[in-house]
Motif scaffolding. Structure first.
Motif, mmCIF file in Angstrom:
data_model
loop_
_atom_site.group_PDB
_atom_site.id
_atom_site.type_symbol
_atom_site.label_atom_id
_atom_site.label_comp_id
_atom_site.label_asym_id
_atom_site.label_seq_id
_atom_site.Cartn_x
_atom_site.Cartn_y
_atom_site.Cartn_z
ATOM 1 N N MET A 42 0.682 -1.116 -0.096
ATOM 2 C CA MET A 42 0.158 0.088 -0.101
ATOM 3 C C MET A 42 0.982 1.401 0.128
ATOM 4 O O MET A 42 0.253 2.241 -0.440
ATOM 5 C CB MET A 42 -0.964 0.043 1.139
ATOM 6 C CG MET A 42 -2.076 -1.087 1.064
ATOM 7 S SD MET A 42 -2.928 -1.318 2.641
ATOM 8 C CE MET A 42 -3.628 0.375 2.907
ATOM 9 N N ALA A 43 2.127 1.188 0.497
ATOM 10 C CA ALA A 43 2.952 2.410 0.631
ATOM 11 C C ALA A 43 3.219 2.930 -0.802
ATOM 12 O O ALA A 43 3.633 4.108 -1.100
ATOM 13 C CB ALA A 43 4.300 2.050 1.665
ATOM 14 N N GLU A 47 1.941 7.404 0.208
ATOM 15 C CA GLU A 47 3.385 7.709 1.208
ATOM 16 C C GLU A 47 3.454 7.915 2.609
ATOM 17 O O GLU A 47 4.350 7.629 3.319
ATOM 18 C CB GLU A 47 4.086 9.014 0.489
ATOM 19 C CG GLU A 47 4.255 8.879 -0.707
ATOM 20 C CD GLU A 47 5.045 9.966 -1.715
ATOM 21 O OE1 GLU A 47 5.413 11.179 -1.106
ATOM 22 O OE2 GLU A 47 5.222 10.014 -2.609
ATOM 23 N N GLU A 48 2.163 8.265 3.210
ATOM 24 C CA GLU A 48 2.101 8.346 4.619
ATOM 25 C C GLU A 48 2.263 6.967 5.490
ATOM 26 O O GLU A 48 2.297 6.789 6.317
ATOM 27 C CB GLU A 48 0.504 8.918 5.140
ATOM 28 C CG GLU A 48 0.264 10.527 4.413
ATOM 29 C CD GLU A 48 -1.032 10.878 4.841
ATOM 30 O OE1 GLU A 48 -1.625 10.257 5.635
ATOM 31 O OE2 GLU A 48 -1.429 11.818 4.206
ATOM 32 N N LEU A 53 5.550 1.877 8.221
ATOM 33 C CA LEU A 53 6.489 0.789 8.116
ATOM 34 C C LEU A 53 7.828 0.987 9.139
ATOM 35 O O LEU A 53 8.426 0.125 9.231
ATOM 36 C CB LEU A 53 6.840 0.789 6.429
ATOM 37 C CG LEU A 53 6.257 -0.369 5.614
ATOM 38 C CD1 LEU A 53 6.452 0.013 4.249
ATOM 39 C CD2 LEU A 53 6.650 -1.768 6.008
ATOM 40 N N GLN A 54 8.338 2.321 9.071
ATOM 41 C CA GLN A 54 9.310 2.806 9.875
ATOM 42 C C GLN A 54 9.172 2.374 11.203
ATOM 43 O O GLN A 54 10.119 1.781 11.918
ATOM 44 C CB GLN A 54 9.850 4.087 9.546
ATOM 45 C CG GLN A 54 10.106 4.360 8.254
ATOM 46 C CD GLN A 54 10.513 5.978 8.218
ATOM 47 O OE1 GLN A 54 9.511 7.023 8.437
ATOM 48 N NE2 GLN A 54 11.443 6.504 7.308
ATOM 49 N N LEU A 109 11.749 3.418 0.260
ATOM 50 C CA LEU A 109 10.450 4.089 0.199
ATOM 51 C C LEU A 109 10.832 5.448 0.931
ATOM 52 O O LEU A 109 9.857 6.549 0.568
ATOM 53 C CB LEU A 109 9.366 3.384 1.081
ATOM 54 C CG LEU A 109 8.495 2.164 0.212
ATOM 55 C CD1 LEU A 109 7.886 1.326 1.194
ATOM 56 C CD2 LEU A 109 7.774 2.914 -0.750
ATOM 57 N N ALA A 110 11.764 5.573 1.994
ATOM 58 C CA ALA A 110 11.931 6.495 2.658
ATOM 59 C C ALA A 110 12.830 7.532 1.787
ATOM 60 O O ALA A 110 13.037 8.809 2.353
ATOM 61 C CB ALA A 110 12.477 6.531 4.053
ATOM 62 N N GLU A 111 13.525 7.350 0.780
ATOM 63 C CA GLU A 111 14.309 8.115 0.226
ATOM 64 C C GLU A 111 14.003 9.090 -0.526
ATOM 65 O O GLU A 111 12.701 9.117 -1.040
ATOM 66 C CB GLU A 111 15.214 7.241 -0.943
ATOM 67 C CG GLU A 111 16.362 6.246 -0.393
ATOM 68 C CD GLU A 111 16.778 5.770 -1.599
ATOM 69 O OE1 GLU A 111 17.016 6.154 -2.865
ATOM 70 O OE2 GLU A 111 17.572 4.805 -1.396
#
Length: 166
Positions: A42-43, A47-48, A53-54, A109-111
């Motif tokens: 879903m990410a 993006e939220e 996930l983190q 995903l956080a990049e």
């Protein structure tokens, strides 16, 4: 040959690994990885969810059931303690592999900016995590009686058939 698993379990003598009275491993532990899989899938669209996930944490099978309020927790721990140490280590290695996969995807995903290949990476990672969860599920459903490190899908089916033929 195929057999209905509940019939095989019901016919097993009390106290044997496959008997109804013997402690059984529980797939409840794998819900943690299924949650991570859902978040990964879903990410890519929201993006939220990267923050969720983190925040995701991996814990061991024992830690999970020590803290679990489930009625099966004591049995799940007893069954885990009865595992062949080599098979338990192989299962833990699969769990570590799943955790590394989740952490790697989370970092991607956080990049900022996100890699242009991210949709493809998410597809590949989701498929890989789904397969690993499937392997772990099969190991747990067989109550640790299969070697998770050595099986392929066809070999696994042969092992399961052999177990059910006993």
């Amino acid at each position: 040959m195929s057999a209905i698993a509940t019939n095989v379990l019901a016919e097993a003598p009390a106290g044997l690994a496959g008997s109804v009275d013997a402690p059984r491993l529980s797939t409840d532990f794998l819900n943690r990885y299924s949650e991570a899989l859902m978040l990964i899938e879903m990410a890519g669209m929201d993006e939220e969810l990267v923050a969720d996930l983190q925040a995701w944490q991996s814990i061991s099978y024992r830690e999970h059931f020590r803290a679990s309020p489930l009625r099966c927790a004591a049995s799940a721990l007893a069954a885990y303690d009865r595992l062949d140490p080599t098979r338990a280590r192989s299962f833990e290695d699969v769990c570590l592999s799943m955790t590394r996969l989740v952490r790697t995807v989370t970092a991607l995903l956080a990049e900022i900016p996100q890699p242009k290949e991210l949709p493809m990476i998410l597809d590949v990672a989701s498929d890989a995590l789904r397969r690993q969860i499937g392997r772990a599920t099969q190991f747990i459903n067989a109550n640790g009686a299969i070697d998770i490190a050595a099986f392929e899908d066809t070999a696994l089916q042969a092992q399961i058939d052999a177990l059910l033929a006993r």
